[in-house]
Design a protein around this motif. Structure first.
Motif, PDB file in Angstrom:
ATOM      1  N   GLY A  16       0.804  -1.209   0.000  1.00 18.98           N
ATOM      2  CA  GLY A  16       0.000   0.000   0.000  1.00 18.98           C
ATOM      3  C   GLY A  16       0.840   1.263   0.000  1.00 18.98           C
ATOM      4  N   ILE A  17       1.861   1.284   0.837  1.00 19.37           N
ATOM      5  CA  ILE A  17       2.759   2.444   0.893  1.00 19.37           C
ATOM      6  C   ILE A  17       3.503   2.606  -0.436  1.00 19.37           C
ATOM      7  N   ASN A  64       8.840   1.600 -11.396  1.00 20.67           N
ATOM      8  CA  ASN A  64       8.916   0.184 -11.776  1.00 20.67           C
ATOM      9  C   ASN A  64       9.183  -0.684 -10.559  1.00 20.67           C
ATOM     10  N   ALA A  65      10.048  -0.206  -9.663  1.00 21.55           N
ATOM     11  CA  ALA A  65      10.344  -0.944  -8.437  1.00 21.55           C
ATOM     12  C   ALA A  65       9.156  -0.924  -7.488  1.00 21.55           C
ATOM     13  N   LEU A  66       8.595   0.247  -7.256  1.00 21.08           N
ATOM     14  CA  LEU A  66       7.482   0.388  -6.315  1.00 21.08           C
ATOM     15  C   LEU A  66       6.257  -0.399  -6.774  1.00 21.08           C
ATOM     16  N   ALA A  67       5.997  -0.406  -8.069  1.00 21.45           N
ATOM     17  CA  ALA A  67       4.790  -1.051  -8.589  1.00 21.45           C
ATOM     18  C   ALA A  67       4.816  -2.567  -8.471  1.00 21.45           C
ATOM     19  N   LEU A  68       6.016  -3.171  -8.350  1.00 25.68           N
ATOM     20  CA  LEU A  68       6.120  -4.628  -8.263  1.00 25.68           C
ATOM     21  C   LEU A  68       6.466  -5.120  -6.864  1.00 25.68           C
ATOM     22  N   ALA A 106      -3.707   1.382  -3.591  1.00 26.03           N
ATOM     23  CA  ALA A 106      -3.216   1.648  -2.235  1.00 26.03           C
ATOM     24  C   ALA A 106      -4.363   1.617  -1.236  1.00 26.03           C
ATOM     25  N   GLY A 107      -5.510   2.195  -1.602  1.00 28.76           N
ATOM     26  CA  GLY A 107      -6.667   2.186  -0.709  1.00 28.76           C
ATOM     27  C   GLY A 107      -7.119   0.782  -0.370  1.00 28.76           C
TER      28      GLY A 107
END
Length: 442
Positions: free
Chosen positions: A319-320, A349-353, A426-427
């Motif tokens: 979520g974060i 790209n890193a955060l999304a996976l 995220a929600g």
């Protein structure tokens, strides 16, 4: 129903194994599962880079390319995953993965023989049919090879097949289609070569990977009387687990954009920045390898670490990450040149996976061992119908609608609008965190 697939060692026999496998063999199994998953995404995503020459030769628009990358693949892939997973919870999972690998690789090779949109559409449907049996049984195998406290890391390693397989597909596809590998080779040969390579891997996987005892490493042992629950038994259990549904729809919202980016960013880089096919392949492949691999690994390790304090962190970590994904995509997609876009895109790209390790691990611990494959297939049904089927098509449709106003820049604004989905994702993850500790079983 027979306990075995024809000629396959039975599950009943596997459950008599007196001790878990060695660490060395578990490592080997993970490498093999990773390779199969890498081919899964290689064959699935290679069309993202080949869309550039396919569009030119077959005269397709973004709407048709969206159908090839989305609905053609996702429809039967998602739907067939449920009955195949039901079968996998009762029979030999290794055999099912082997057959699936052979089928989807064969249809990938057939993509190279297509002469028009509908022939390519039919071959892509076949790829989806084959891949329907690859992922959910693999999740279940990993859960039986690794204890609960190590599953997020194991599933994160397995999930490296997504960026690495996709990256290899993009880079290899660009090299082959451009003629750099050999004179006379084009996009058709790219499909044929990677398809034949997957067919060659299938017998090696079957001969060297063993079917493990189900639930052998769980802290909550499986009830022998409930070893073969019906599909509706699994659904009844899942309906009592709100964490499962919030995690599923959170992941699906992120996948609508994630799969869309995987498919459309190569075309965006080529059109908006004027890159050639090979440069586009190397740039997008680099994004997947650097950003994607880092995000998956860190997501798995961080979740297993903070998850010792509270299981809620298996949802909070994704979520974060999603909260920060959207603004970085916005900056990247509006970058003035390809170099700046590349370095900015590494971060989202890193955060999304980062969700893959923790969320997939949570799914394995929300239901008993005998229900894991079917539960995973329900997640994959929703995630892939929305992510692959809807996400890729909608970004292509939106690009087509915006084309009269923005021309070749239409993909830029299509991706920008789509990135808002990460806030919705995220929600859902924050809602899942409220229920995850009380819904956790394993």
């Amino acid at each position: 129903m027979s306990e075995n697939l024809p000629g396959a060692p039975g599950v009943a026999a596997a459950t008599t194994v007196p001790k878990p496998p060695s660490n060395l063999y578990r490592g080997y199994v993970m490498v093999m599962l990773f390779l199969v998953y890498a081919f899964n995404f290689l064959d699935r995503q290679i069309i993202s880079i080949l869309a550039i020459p396919i569009r030119e030769e077959l005269g397709l628009d973004d709407r048709q390319l969206g159908l090839l990358g989305g609905i053609a693949f996702a429809l039967l892939y998602s739907v067939l995953g449920v009955p195949i997973a039901w079968l996998a919870d009762r029979t030999n999972r290794v055999w099912i993965i082997t057959i699936s690998l052979g089928v989807w690789s064969g249809f990938t090779a057939l993509c190279g023989m297509a002469q028009n949109f509908w022939q390519l559409f039919a071959a892509r449907v076949g790829v989806g049919v084959g891949e329907a049996g690859g992922v959910a049984p693999s999740y279940s195998l990993i859960a039986d090879y690794f204890p609960p406290q190590a599953r997020a890391r194991a599933l994160a390693f397995y999930s490296l097949g997504i960026p690495l397989g996709s990256a290899f597909g993009v880079i290899a596809g660009a090299q082959i289609a451009s003629g750099n590998v050999g004179e006379g080779l084009d996009w058709r040969w790219a499909f044929i070569i990677v398809g034949l390579a997957g067919i060659a891997l299938a017998p090696v996987f079957r001969l060297t990977v063993r079917e493990p005892a189900r639930g052998q490493l769980d802290t909550v042992k499986m009830d022998a009387k409930a070893a073969k629950p019906s599909f509706f038994d699994v659904i009844r259990v899942l309906l009592k687990k709100p964490a499962f549904w919030f995690l599923t729809f959170g992941a699906a919202c992120s996948s609508m954009m994630g799969y869309g980016v995987f498919f459309w960013v190569p075309s965006f880089l080529a059109r908006s920045y004027g890159l050639d096919l090979v440069t586009t392949g190397w740039m997008f492949g680099g994004l997947l390898i650097i950003g994607g691999a880092a995000g998956i690994v860190l997501g798995g390790f961080i979740s297993d670490w903070v998850g010792k304090k509270s299981k809620a962190w298996y949802a909070l970590v994704p979520g974060i990450a999603f909260l920060f994904t959207m603004p970085f995509y916005a900056v990247g997609v509006l970058a003035p040149n390809a170099t700046i876009a590349f370095f900015v895109f590494i971060i989202p790209n890193a955060l999304a996976l980062a969700w893959l390790g923790p969320v997939l691990s949570a799914f394995q611990n929300l239901v008993p061992a005998s229900m894991r494959t079917v539960a995973s297939s329900v997640f994959l049904l929703i995630n892939n119908l929305l992510g692959i089927g809807v996400g890729i098509y909608v970004l292509g449709e939106l690009s087509t609608i915006l084309a009269p106003a923005f021309g070749d820049e239409s993909l830029r604004y299509s991706i920008l609008i789509g990135s808002c989905l990460y806030l919705v994702a995220a929600g859902f993850m924050f809602l899942a965190a409220r229920f995850l500790p009380r819904n956790w079983e394993g």
